[in-house]
Design a protein around this motif. Structure first.
Motif, PDB file in Angstrom:
ATOM      1  N   GLY A  86      21.480  24.677  -8.841  1.00 23.43           N
ATOM      2  CA  GLY A  86      22.471  24.298  -7.839  1.00 23.43           C
ATOM      3  C   GLY A  86      21.950  24.383  -6.429  1.00 23.43           C
ATOM      4  N   LEU A  87      20.771  23.795  -6.170  1.00 24.95           N
ATOM      5  CA  LEU A  87      20.167  23.818  -4.833  1.00 24.95           C
ATOM      6  C   LEU A  87      20.291  22.423  -4.225  1.00 24.95           C
ATOM      7  CD1 LEU A  87      16.978  25.878  -5.762  1.00 24.95           C
ATOM      8  CD2 LEU A  87      19.111  26.725  -4.770  1.00 24.95           C
ATOM      9  N   PRO A  88      21.307  22.177  -3.424  1.00 22.24           N
ATOM     10  CA  PRO A  88      21.612  20.821  -2.955  1.00 22.24           C
ATOM     11  C   PRO A  88      20.573  20.223  -2.013  1.00 22.24           C
ATOM     12  CG  PRO A  88      23.000  22.428  -1.831  1.00 22.24           C
ATOM     13  CD  PRO A  88      22.285  23.162  -2.914  1.00 22.24           C
ATOM     14  N   SER A  89      19.801  21.058  -1.303  1.00 22.55           N
ATOM     15  CA  SER A  89      18.842  20.542  -0.328  1.00 22.55           C
ATOM     16  C   SER A  89      17.408  20.538  -0.848  1.00 22.55           C
ATOM     17  CB  SER A  89      18.906  21.374   0.960  1.00 22.55           C
ATOM     18  OG  SER A  89      20.199  21.360   1.523  1.00 22.55           O
ATOM     19  N   LEU A  90      17.187  21.042  -2.048  1.00 26.66           N
ATOM     20  CA  LEU A  90      15.828  21.193  -2.569  1.00 26.66           C
ATOM     21  C   LEU A  90      15.173  19.838  -2.827  1.00 26.66           C
ATOM     22  CD1 LEU A  90      13.908  23.528  -3.419  1.00 26.66           C
ATOM     23  CD2 LEU A  90      14.566  23.026  -5.779  1.00 26.66           C
ATOM     24  N   LYS A  91      13.984  19.639  -2.230  1.00 28.90           N
ATOM     25  CA  LYS A  91      13.238  18.400  -2.412  1.00 28.90           C
ATOM     26  C   LYS A  91      11.941  18.616  -3.191  1.00 28.90           C
ATOM     27  CE  LYS A  91      14.921  15.795   1.584  1.00 28.90           C
ATOM     28  NZ  LYS A  91      14.523  14.980   2.763  1.00 28.90           N
ATOM     29  N   THR A  92      11.368  19.817  -3.070  1.00 37.31           N
ATOM     30  CA  THR A  92      10.094  20.104  -3.730  1.00 37.31           C
ATOM     31  C   THR A  92      10.224  21.372  -4.555  1.00 37.31           C
ATOM     32  OG1 THR A  92       8.828  19.049  -1.952  1.00 37.31           O
ATOM     33  CG2 THR A  92       7.653  20.576  -3.377  1.00 37.31           C
ATOM     34  N   LEU A  93       9.849  21.286  -5.833  1.00 35.69           N
ATOM     35  CA  LEU A  93       9.941  22.434  -6.731  1.00 35.69           C
ATOM     36  C   LEU A  93       8.643  22.573  -7.512  1.00 35.69           C
ATOM     37  CD1 LEU A  93      11.486  24.710  -8.162  1.00 35.69           C
ATOM     38  CD2 LEU A  93      12.443  22.993  -9.717  1.00 35.69           C
ATOM     39  N   HIS A  94       8.087  23.784  -7.488  1.00 36.60           N
ATOM     40  CA  HIS A  94       6.861  24.108  -8.223  1.00 36.60           C
ATOM     41  C   HIS A  94       7.142  25.343  -9.075  1.00 36.60           C
ATOM     42  CE1 HIS A  94       2.276  25.232  -7.984  1.00 36.60           C
ATOM     43  NE2 HIS A  94       2.750  25.228  -9.226  1.00 36.60           N
ATOM     44  N   LEU A  95       7.156  25.163 -10.405  1.00 33.81           N
ATOM     45  CA  LEU A  95       7.429  26.255 -11.326  1.00 33.81           C
ATOM     46  C   LEU A  95       6.199  26.546 -12.163  1.00 33.81           C
ATOM     47  CD1 LEU A  95      11.011  25.664 -12.826  1.00 33.81           C
ATOM     48  CD2 LEU A  95      10.286  27.485 -11.268  1.00 33.81           C
ATOM     49  N   GLY A  96       5.793  27.809 -12.194  1.00 36.81           N
ATOM     50  CA  GLY A  96       4.666  28.216 -13.017  1.00 36.81           C
ATOM     51  C   GLY A  96       4.963  29.514 -13.734  1.00 36.81           C
ATOM     52  N   GLY A  97       4.691  29.554 -15.044  1.00 37.27           N
ATOM     53  CA  GLY A  97       4.904  30.781 -15.796  1.00 37.27           C
ATOM     54  C   GLY A  97       6.276  30.915 -16.403  1.00 37.27           C
ATOM     55  N   ALA A  98       7.124  29.908 -16.267  1.00 38.14           N
ATOM     56  CA  ALA A  98       8.469  29.985 -16.841  1.00 38.14           C
ATOM     57  C   ALA A  98       8.387  29.894 -18.368  1.00 38.14           C
ATOM     58  CB  ALA A  98       9.352  28.878 -16.294  1.00 38.14           C
ATOM     59  N   GLN A  99       9.329  30.535 -19.034  1.00 34.54           N
ATOM     60  CA  GLN A  99       9.274  30.618 -20.486  1.00 34.54           C
ATOM     61  C   GLN A  99      10.564  30.131 -21.133  1.00 34.54           C
ATOM     62  OE1 GLN A  99       8.168  34.566 -21.721  1.00 34.54           O
ATOM     63  NE2 GLN A  99       6.427  34.681 -20.332  1.00 34.54           N
ATOM     64  N   ASN A 100      10.392  29.256 -22.123  1.00 37.53           N
ATOM     65  CA  ASN A 100      11.464  28.832 -23.022  1.00 37.53           C
ATOM     66  C   ASN A 100      12.763  28.464 -22.319  1.00 37.53           C
ATOM     67  OD1 ASN A 100       9.958  29.060 -25.449  1.00 37.53           O
ATOM     68  ND2 ASN A 100      10.160  31.275 -25.359  1.00 37.53           N
ATOM     69  N   PHE A 101      12.667  27.476 -21.460  1.00 37.97           N
ATOM     70  CA  PHE A 101      13.861  26.883 -20.856  1.00 37.97           C
ATOM     71  C   PHE A 101      13.839  25.390 -21.156  1.00 37.97           C
ATOM     72  CE2 PHE A 101      10.584  26.099 -17.875  1.00 37.97           C
ATOM     73  CZ  PHE A 101      10.963  25.078 -17.024  1.00 37.97           C
ATOM     74  N   ASP A 102      14.988  24.778 -21.268  1.00 38.33           N
ATOM     75  CA  ASP A 102      15.059  23.390 -21.744  1.00 38.33           C
ATOM     76  C   ASP A 102      14.932  22.350 -20.642  1.00 38.33           C
ATOM     77  OD1 ASP A 102      17.478  23.584 -20.468  1.00 38.33           O
ATOM     78  OD2 ASP A 102      18.681  23.562 -22.297  1.00 38.33           O
ATOM     79  N   GLY A 103      14.774  22.791 -19.396  1.00 36.44           N
ATOM     80  CA  GLY A 103      14.565  21.854 -18.301  1.00 36.44           C
ATOM     81  C   GLY A 103      15.828  21.288 -17.688  1.00 36.44           C
ATOM     82  N   LYS A 104      16.981  21.632 -18.233  1.00 33.89           N
ATOM     83  CA  LYS A 104      18.229  21.063 -17.727  1.00 33.89           C
ATOM     84  C   LYS A 104      18.564  21.534 -16.309  1.00 33.89           C
ATOM     85  CE  LYS A 104      20.278  20.248 -22.271  1.00 33.89           C
ATOM     86  NZ  LYS A 104      21.387  20.545 -23.198  1.00 33.89           N
ATOM     87  N   ILE A 105      17.879  22.584 -15.852  1.00 33.09           N
ATOM     88  CA  ILE A 105      18.113  23.058 -14.482  1.00 33.09           C
ATOM     89  C   ILE A 105      17.747  22.015 -13.435  1.00 33.09           C
ATOM     90  CG2 ILE A 105      17.804  25.500 -15.064  1.00 33.09           C
ATOM     91  CD1 ILE A 105      14.987  25.275 -13.881  1.00 33.09           C
ATOM     92  N   PHE A 106      16.827  21.100 -13.783  1.00 35.56           N
ATOM     93  CA  PHE A 106      16.385  20.111 -12.799  1.00 35.56           C
ATOM     94  C   PHE A 106      17.513  19.173 -12.391  1.00 35.56           C
ATOM     95  CE2 PHE A 106      12.350  20.750 -15.386  1.00 35.56           C
ATOM     96  CZ  PHE A 106      11.867  21.735 -14.545  1.00 35.56           C
ATOM     97  N   SER A 107      18.437  18.924 -13.296  1.00 38.18           N
ATOM     98  CA  SER A 107      19.547  18.024 -12.982  1.00 38.18           C
ATOM     99  C   SER A 107      20.522  18.645 -11.990  1.00 38.18           C
ATOM    100  CB  SER A 107      20.291  17.635 -14.263  1.00 38.18           C
ATOM    101  OG  SER A 107      20.849  18.780 -14.882  1.00 38.18           O
ATOM    102  N   SER A 108      20.410  19.961 -11.772  1.00 40.54           N
ATOM    103  CA  SER A 108      21.307  20.626 -10.810  1.00 40.54           C
ATOM    104  C   SER A 108      20.735  20.618  -9.397  1.00 40.54           C
ATOM    105  CB  SER A 108      21.577  22.072 -11.254  1.00 40.54           C
ATOM    106  OG  SER A 108      20.380  22.835 -11.275  1.00 40.54           O
ATOM    107  N   CYS A 109      19.618  19.908  -9.217  1.00 45.63           N
ATOM    108  CA  CYS A 109      19.013  19.741  -7.880  1.00 45.63           C
ATOM    109  C   CYS A 109      19.040  18.256  -7.548  1.00 45.63           C
ATOM    110  CB  CYS A 109      17.579  20.270  -7.867  1.00 45.63           C
ATOM    111  SG  CYS A 109      17.420  21.992  -8.392  1.00 45.63           S
ATOM    112  N   PRO A 110      20.127  17.753  -6.986  1.00 44.56           N
ATOM    113  CA  PRO A 110      20.345  16.307  -6.826  1.00 44.56           C
ATOM    114  C   PRO A 110      19.369  15.607  -5.896  1.00 44.56           C
ATOM    115  CG  PRO A 110      22.014  17.559  -5.619  1.00 44.56           C
ATOM    116  CD  PRO A 110      21.253  18.542  -6.441  1.00 44.56           C
ATOM    117  N   ASN A 111      18.694  16.344  -5.013  1.00 45.25           N
ATOM    118  CA  ASN A 111      17.770  15.718  -4.058  1.00 45.25           C
ATOM    119  C   ASN A 111      16.302  15.997  -4.360  1.00 45.25           C
ATOM    120  OD1 ASN A 111      19.583  14.386  -2.086  1.00 45.25           O
ATOM    121  ND2 ASN A 111      20.352  16.462  -1.782  1.00 45.25           N
TER     122      ASN A 111
END
Length: 378
Positions: A169-194
Protein backbone atom coordinates in the motif's frame (compact mmCIF):
# COMPACT_ATOMS: atom_id res chain seq x y z
CA UNK A 1 45.35 47.49 -13.30
CA UNK A 2 42.82 48.25 -10.62
CA UNK A 3 40.66 45.25 -11.54
CA UNK A 4 43.69 42.94 -11.23
CA UNK A 5 44.42 44.33 -7.77
CA UNK A 6 40.84 43.70 -6.68
CA UNK A 7 40.99 40.15 -8.03
CA UNK A 8 44.23 39.41 -6.17
CA UNK A 9 42.89 40.88 -2.95
CA UNK A 10 39.78 38.72 -3.15
CA UNK A 11 41.91 35.63 -3.69
CA UNK A 12 44.09 36.44 -0.73
CA UNK A 13 41.18 37.28 1.48
CA UNK A 14 40.74 33.61 2.55
CA UNK A 15 37.03 34.14 2.51
CA UNK A 16 35.04 31.01 3.42
CA UNK A 17 32.50 31.15 0.61
CA UNK A 18 31.16 27.64 1.16
CA UNK A 19 30.04 28.48 4.67
CA UNK A 20 27.99 31.37 3.35
CA UNK A 21 25.86 29.06 1.24
CA UNK A 22 22.31 28.36 2.40
CA UNK A 23 21.64 25.05 4.16
CA UNK A 24 19.78 23.59 1.22
CA UNK A 25 22.93 23.81 -0.95
CA UNK A 26 25.21 22.56 1.82
CA UNK A 27 22.93 19.56 2.30
CA UNK A 28 23.04 18.84 -1.41
CA UNK A 29 26.86 18.86 -1.34
CA UNK A 30 26.96 16.65 1.73
CA UNK A 31 24.53 14.17 0.20
CA UNK A 32 27.48 12.62 -1.65
CA UNK A 33 29.38 11.63 1.50
CA UNK A 34 28.85 9.25 4.42
CA UNK A 35 27.06 10.24 7.64
CA UNK A 36 30.31 9.98 9.60
CA UNK A 37 31.95 12.54 7.35
CA UNK A 38 28.88 14.76 7.54
CA UNK A 39 29.04 14.80 11.36
CA UNK A 40 32.76 15.56 11.24
CA UNK A 41 32.04 18.90 9.54
CA UNK A 42 30.88 20.27 12.90
CA UNK A 43 34.52 21.07 13.78
CA UNK A 44 35.04 23.35 10.79
CA UNK A 45 33.48 26.49 12.24
CA UNK A 46 30.52 27.78 14.24
CA UNK A 47 28.52 27.92 11.02
CA UNK A 48 28.88 24.15 10.63
CA UNK A 49 28.15 23.12 14.21
CA UNK A 50 24.49 22.42 13.57
CA UNK A 51 24.39 21.86 9.81
CA UNK A 52 24.67 18.08 10.17
CA UNK A 53 21.69 17.95 12.54
CA UNK A 54 19.33 19.07 9.81
CA UNK A 55 21.01 17.07 7.05
CA UNK A 56 18.24 15.07 5.32
CA UNK A 57 20.47 12.50 3.59
CA UNK A 58 21.63 9.92 6.13
CA UNK A 59 24.01 7.37 4.66
CA UNK A 60 25.28 4.96 7.33
CA UNK A 61 28.12 2.92 5.84
CA UNK A 62 29.82 0.44 8.17
CA UNK A 63 32.98 0.16 6.07
CA UNK A 64 33.57 3.91 6.22
CA UNK A 65 32.84 3.99 9.94
CA UNK A 66 35.16 1.07 10.80
CA UNK A 67 38.03 2.65 8.86
CA UNK A 68 37.91 5.66 11.21
CA UNK A 69 38.04 3.83 14.54
CA UNK A 70 40.79 1.70 16.05
CA UNK A 71 39.35 -1.69 16.98
CA UNK A 72 40.47 -5.24 16.33
CA UNK A 73 37.09 -6.75 17.13
CA UNK A 74 34.08 -6.76 14.84
CA UNK A 75 31.62 -6.90 17.75
CA UNK A 76 33.11 -3.75 19.29
CA UNK A 77 32.87 -1.97 15.95
CA UNK A 78 29.24 -3.03 15.60
CA UNK A 79 28.38 -1.72 19.07
CA UNK A 80 30.05 1.62 18.30
CA UNK A 81 28.41 1.80 14.87
CA UNK A 82 24.95 1.14 16.31
CA UNK A 83 25.53 3.73 19.04
CA UNK A 84 26.65 6.27 16.43
CA UNK A 85 23.47 5.74 14.41
CA UNK A 86 21.28 6.12 17.48
CA UNK A 87 23.08 9.30 18.54
CA UNK A 88 22.66 10.87 15.10
CA UNK A 89 18.95 10.07 15.01
CA UNK A 90 18.33 11.41 18.53
CA UNK A 91 20.16 14.70 17.90
CA UNK A 92 18.43 15.56 14.62
CA UNK A 93 15.54 17.26 16.40
CA UNK A 94 12.81 15.81 14.15
CA UNK A 95 14.06 17.33 10.89
CA UNK A 96 12.66 15.78 7.72
CA UNK A 97 14.73 12.90 6.29
CA UNK A 98 14.79 12.59 2.51
CA UNK A 99 16.96 9.44 2.42
CA UNK A 100 17.89 6.83 5.02
CA UNK A 101 20.57 4.34 3.97
CA UNK A 102 22.30 1.46 5.77
CA UNK A 103 25.14 -0.42 4.06
CA UNK A 104 26.47 -3.22 6.24
CA UNK A 105 27.89 -6.38 4.65
CA UNK A 106 28.10 -8.35 7.89
CA UNK A 107 25.53 -9.51 10.38
CA UNK A 108 23.49 -6.92 12.26
CA UNK A 109 20.65 -6.96 14.78
CA UNK A 110 17.16 -6.93 13.37
CA UNK A 111 16.19 -4.23 15.88
CA UNK A 112 18.58 -1.75 14.22
CA UNK A 113 17.06 -2.32 10.78
CA UNK A 114 13.51 -2.11 12.05
CA UNK A 115 14.20 1.08 14.03
CA UNK A 116 15.79 2.73 10.97
CA UNK A 117 12.76 1.90 8.84
CA UNK A 118 10.47 3.19 11.59
CA UNK A 119 12.46 6.44 11.85
CA UNK A 120 12.45 6.92 8.06
CA UNK A 121 8.68 6.54 7.84
CA UNK A 122 8.01 8.82 10.80
CA UNK A 123 10.20 11.52 9.25
CA UNK A 124 8.56 11.28 5.82
CA UNK A 125 11.58 9.86 3.98
CA UNK A 126 11.34 9.58 0.20
CA UNK A 127 14.00 6.90 -0.10
CA UNK A 128 14.99 3.94 2.09
CA UNK A 129 17.99 1.80 1.21
CA UNK A 130 18.90 -1.15 3.47
CA UNK A 131 21.64 -3.58 2.40
CA UNK A 132 22.73 -5.93 5.19
CA UNK A 133 22.46 -9.40 6.72
CA UNK A 134 20.23 -10.47 9.59
CA UNK A 135 20.31 -14.17 10.36
CA UNK A 136 18.57 -14.42 13.75
CA UNK A 137 14.99 -13.59 12.71
CA UNK A 138 13.40 -12.18 9.53
CA UNK A 139 13.01 -8.42 9.37
CA UNK A 140 9.45 -7.36 10.18
CA UNK A 141 8.22 -4.12 8.64
CA UNK A 142 6.63 -1.83 11.25
CA UNK A 143 2.90 -1.16 10.90
CA UNK A 144 3.51 2.52 10.19
CA UNK A 145 5.43 1.47 7.07
CA UNK A 146 2.26 0.28 5.40
CA UNK A 147 0.47 3.05 3.51
CA UNK A 148 3.51 5.37 3.76
CA UNK A 149 2.65 8.19 1.34
CA UNK A 150 6.08 9.85 1.10
CA UNK A 151 8.16 6.83 0.00
CA UNK A 152 9.25 6.91 -3.66
CA UNK A 153 12.17 4.47 -3.67
CA UNK A 154 12.69 1.38 -1.51
CA UNK A 155 15.60 -1.06 -1.41
CA UNK A 156 15.45 -3.93 1.07
CA UNK A 157 18.29 -6.35 0.38
CA UNK A 158 18.62 -8.45 3.50
CA UNK A 159 20.51 -11.73 3.67
CA UNK A 160 18.47 -13.77 6.11
CA UNK A 161 15.01 -12.85 4.98
CA UNK A 162 12.24 -10.29 5.12
CA UNK A 163 8.80 -11.03 6.52
CA UNK A 164 6.65 -9.31 3.92
CA UNK A 165 3.02 -8.38 4.57
CA UNK A 166 0.22 -9.34 2.20
CA UNK A 167 -0.03 -5.75 1.00
CA UNK A 168 2.37 -2.79 0.97
CA UNK A 169 0.00 0.00 0.00
CA UNK A 170 2.69 2.52 -0.99
CA UNK A 171 0.91 5.00 -3.29
CA UNK A 172 4.00 7.04 -4.26
CA UNK A 173 6.48 4.18 -4.70
CA UNK A 174 8.12 4.15 -8.14
CA UNK A 175 11.24 2.04 -7.56
CA UNK A 176 11.37 -1.19 -5.56
CA UNK A 177 14.38 -3.46 -5.00
CA UNK A 178 13.77 -6.63 -2.96
CA UNK A 179 16.52 -9.06 -2.04
CA UNK A 180 16.40 -12.03 0.31
CA UNK A 181 12.62 -12.24 0.59
CA UNK A 182 11.23 -15.70 1.24
CA UNK A 183 8.10 -17.51 0.07
CA UNK A 184 5.80 -14.69 -0.92
CA UNK A 185 3.48 -14.89 -3.92
CA UNK A 186 4.28 -11.45 -5.34
CA UNK A 187 0.77 -10.06 -4.93
CA UNK A 188 2.19 -7.18 -2.89
CA UNK A 189 3.33 -5.53 -6.13
CA UNK A 190 -0.25 -4.82 -7.15
CA UNK A 191 -0.65 -2.67 -4.01
CA UNK A 192 1.90 -0.17 -5.39
CA UNK A 193 -0.09 1.54 -8.19
CA UNK A 194 2.76 3.79 -9.38
CA UNK A 195 5.51 1.17 -9.50
CA UNK A 196 7.73 1.73 -12.56
CA UNK A 197 10.97 -0.10 -11.72
CA UNK A 198 11.16 -3.48 -9.99
CA UNK A 199 14.23 -5.55 -9.11
CA UNK A 200 14.00 -8.83 -7.21
CA UNK A 201 17.01 -10.99 -6.39
CA UNK A 202 18.08 -13.89 -4.22
CA UNK A 203 14.49 -14.72 -3.38
CA UNK A 204 13.46 -18.14 -2.08
CA UNK A 205 10.22 -19.56 -3.50
CA UNK A 206 10.47 -23.22 -2.54
CA UNK A 207 6.81 -23.35 -1.43
CA UNK A 208 5.32 -21.09 -4.14
CA UNK A 209 3.66 -22.47 -7.28
CA UNK A 210 2.66 -19.17 -8.91
CA UNK A 211 4.65 -15.96 -8.50
CA UNK A 212 2.54 -12.93 -9.44
CA UNK A 213 3.80 -9.63 -10.82
CA UNK A 214 0.82 -7.38 -11.53
CA UNK A 215 1.91 -3.78 -12.19
CA UNK A 216 -0.01 -1.67 -14.68
CA UNK A 217 2.67 0.96 -15.35
CA UNK A 218 5.81 -1.11 -14.73
CA UNK A 219 8.52 -0.21 -17.26
CA UNK A 220 11.60 -2.06 -16.04
CA UNK A 221 11.82 -5.53 -14.46
CA UNK A 222 14.91 -7.37 -13.21
CA UNK A 223 14.84 -10.92 -11.84
CA UNK A 224 18.33 -11.77 -10.60
CA UNK A 225 19.99 -14.85 -9.11
CA UNK A 226 17.01 -17.08 -9.94
CA UNK A 227 18.35 -20.41 -8.69
CA UNK A 228 17.17 -23.98 -9.19
CA UNK A 229 17.78 -24.86 -5.55
CA UNK A 230 15.67 -21.95 -4.26
CA UNK A 231 12.63 -22.19 -6.54
CA UNK A 232 9.95 -24.84 -6.31
CA UNK A 233 9.83 -27.23 -9.24
CA UNK A 234 7.23 -25.96 -11.70
CA UNK A 235 6.96 -22.49 -10.16
CA UNK A 236 5.60 -20.16 -12.81
CA UNK A 237 5.84 -16.39 -13.07
CA UNK A 238 2.50 -14.80 -13.86
CA UNK A 239 3.30 -11.39 -15.30
CA UNK A 240 0.84 -8.66 -16.18
CA UNK A 241 2.75 -5.50 -17.08
CA UNK A 242 1.36 -4.02 -20.33
CA UNK A 243 3.88 -1.14 -20.37
CA UNK A 244 7.02 -3.17 -19.68
CA UNK A 245 9.84 -2.13 -22.04
CA UNK A 246 12.96 -3.51 -20.33
CA UNK A 247 13.62 -6.94 -18.82
CA UNK A 248 16.75 -8.47 -17.29
CA UNK A 249 17.13 -12.03 -16.08
CA UNK A 250 20.05 -13.71 -14.32
CA UNK A 251 19.90 -17.29 -13.05
CA UNK A 252 21.13 -20.87 -13.38
CA UNK A 253 17.81 -22.33 -14.55
CA UNK A 254 15.20 -21.14 -17.07
CA UNK A 255 12.24 -19.17 -15.85
CA UNK A 256 8.79 -20.61 -16.54
CA UNK A 257 6.16 -18.13 -17.69
CA UNK A 258 2.45 -18.51 -17.35
CA UNK A 259 0.81 -17.07 -20.46
CA UNK A 260 2.19 -13.56 -20.77
CA UNK A 261 1.86 -10.80 -23.32
CA UNK A 262 5.07 -8.80 -23.65
CA UNK A 263 4.34 -6.92 -26.87
CA UNK A 264 5.72 -3.63 -25.52
CA UNK A 265 9.10 -5.14 -24.61
CA UNK A 266 12.07 -3.53 -26.39
CA UNK A 267 15.23 -4.45 -24.51
CA UNK A 268 15.95 -7.92 -23.05
CA UNK A 269 19.07 -9.05 -21.21
CA UNK A 270 19.39 -12.73 -20.23
CA UNK A 271 22.36 -14.20 -18.38
CA UNK A 272 22.62 -17.91 -17.69
CA UNK A 273 24.88 -18.57 -14.74
CA UNK A 274 27.03 -21.67 -14.53
CA UNK A 275 24.56 -24.49 -14.99
CA UNK A 276 24.52 -28.25 -14.58
CA UNK A 277 22.53 -30.92 -16.37
CA UNK A 278 21.34 -32.41 -13.11
CA UNK A 279 19.84 -35.89 -13.19
CA UNK A 280 16.85 -34.63 -11.18
CA UNK A 281 16.21 -31.56 -13.36
CA UNK A 282 12.47 -31.38 -14.06
CA UNK A 283 11.87 -30.20 -17.61
CA UNK A 284 8.52 -29.71 -19.36
CA UNK A 285 7.83 -30.74 -22.93
CA UNK A 286 4.72 -31.05 -25.04
CA UNK A 287 3.39 -34.50 -25.91
CA UNK A 288 4.62 -34.26 -29.50
CA UNK A 289 8.16 -33.29 -28.52
CA UNK A 290 10.79 -35.87 -29.37
CA UNK A 291 13.28 -36.37 -26.55
CA UNK A 292 15.91 -39.08 -26.92
CA UNK A 293 16.64 -41.07 -23.79
CA UNK A 294 20.40 -40.54 -24.03
CA UNK A 295 20.32 -36.74 -23.93
CA UNK A 296 16.87 -36.13 -22.46
CA UNK A 297 18.06 -33.83 -19.67
CA UNK A 298 20.18 -31.74 -22.03
CA UNK A 299 17.40 -31.46 -24.60
CA UNK A 300 14.79 -30.75 -21.95
CA UNK A 301 16.93 -27.95 -20.52
CA UNK A 302 17.36 -26.44 -23.99
CA UNK A 303 13.63 -26.60 -24.72
CA UNK A 304 12.83 -24.87 -21.44
CA UNK A 305 15.37 -22.18 -22.29
CA UNK A 306 13.87 -21.69 -25.75
CA UNK A 307 10.37 -21.39 -24.32
CA UNK A 308 11.57 -18.66 -21.98
CA UNK A 309 13.32 -16.76 -24.78
CA UNK A 310 10.35 -17.05 -27.14
CA UNK A 311 8.25 -14.98 -24.75
CA UNK A 312 10.50 -12.04 -25.69
CA UNK A 313 9.58 -12.24 -29.39
CA UNK A 314 8.78 -8.52 -29.58
CA UNK A 315 12.22 -7.42 -28.40
CA UNK A 316 14.28 -5.11 -30.58
CA UNK A 317 17.50 -5.66 -28.64
CA UNK A 318 18.46 -9.04 -27.14
CA UNK A 319 21.55 -9.52 -24.97
CA UNK A 320 22.57 -13.12 -24.20
CA UNK A 321 25.39 -14.65 -22.21
CA UNK A 322 27.67 -17.09 -24.02
CA UNK A 323 26.36 -19.90 -21.81
CA UNK A 324 23.03 -19.57 -23.60
CA UNK A 325 24.70 -19.80 -27.00
CA UNK A 326 26.52 -22.91 -25.78
CA UNK A 327 23.25 -24.58 -24.77
CA UNK A 328 21.52 -23.70 -28.03
CA UNK A 329 24.45 -24.89 -30.13
CA UNK A 330 24.33 -28.40 -28.66
CA UNK A 331 20.75 -29.10 -29.69
CA UNK A 332 20.31 -28.06 -33.36
CA UNK A 333 17.21 -30.25 -33.71
CA UNK A 334 15.37 -28.09 -31.18
CA UNK A 335 16.26 -24.93 -33.14
CA UNK A 336 14.86 -26.42 -36.33
CA UNK A 337 11.65 -27.52 -34.68
CA UNK A 338 11.11 -24.18 -32.90
CA UNK A 339 11.85 -21.39 -35.43
CA UNK A 340 12.97 -18.01 -34.22
CA UNK A 341 10.03 -15.68 -33.46
CA UNK A 342 12.15 -12.51 -33.19
CA UNK A 343 10.74 -10.63 -36.17
CA UNK A 344 11.44 -7.20 -34.60
CA UNK A 345 14.99 -7.99 -33.49
CA UNK A 346 17.60 -5.46 -34.63
CA UNK A 347 20.49 -6.11 -32.27
CA UNK A 348 21.82 -9.39 -30.87
CA UNK A 349 24.46 -8.67 -28.24
CA UNK A 350 26.65 -11.41 -26.77
CA UNK A 351 28.20 -11.06 -23.33
CA UNK A 352 31.73 -12.38 -23.36
CA UNK A 353 35.16 -11.52 -21.98
CA UNK A 354 36.91 -12.97 -25.02
CA UNK A 355 37.36 -11.10 -28.28
CA UNK A 356 37.96 -14.16 -30.46
CA UNK A 357 34.57 -15.78 -29.84
CA UNK A 358 32.65 -16.97 -32.89
CA UNK A 359 28.94 -17.58 -33.08
CA UNK A 360 28.09 -21.10 -34.36
CA UNK A 361 26.64 -20.91 -37.86
CA UNK A 362 23.42 -22.80 -37.09
CA UNK A 363 22.74 -20.57 -34.06
CA UNK A 364 23.37 -17.44 -36.12
CA UNK A 365 21.08 -18.72 -38.89
CA UNK A 366 18.43 -19.40 -36.28
CA UNK A 367 18.22 -15.70 -35.40
CA UNK A 368 18.77 -14.46 -38.97
CA UNK A 369 15.86 -16.56 -40.22
CA UNK A 370 13.39 -14.14 -38.66
CA UNK A 371 15.44 -10.94 -38.86
CA UNK A 372 17.64 -10.58 -41.94
CA UNK A 373 18.86 -7.08 -40.96
CA UNK A 374 20.10 -8.27 -37.58
CA UNK A 375 23.33 -6.76 -36.21
CA UNK A 376 25.42 -9.02 -33.98
CA UNK A 377 27.62 -7.29 -31.39
CA UNK A 378 30.19 -8.72 -28.98
Amino acid sequence: MESRTRKRSSLNNNEDRISTLPNVLLHRILSFVDAVQVVQTCVLSKRWMNVWKSHPYLDFNFETFSSLINSDYYEDEMVNFTDFINQVLVRRNNFKAIKISLDLCGHTRYSLVESLIYYAVKHHAEEICIDTACRDVPIVLPLCFLNCESLRSLKLRIDGGIALPKSLGLPSLKTLHLGGAQNFDGKIFSSCPNLENLKIEDICLNTIENFNIHALILKSLEILNWRYSRVKTGCKVMLFAPKLTSFKFDGNTPLFWSEVNLTSLDDVNVVLQRYYYRHDYQFYVDEDEYISGEDETKQGFCLDLLKMLHQFCSAKSLTLSMNIIEVLSKVPVALNKHPSPFSNLKYLKLKTDHKDVTLPAHVLNYFLSSSSLLKVCF
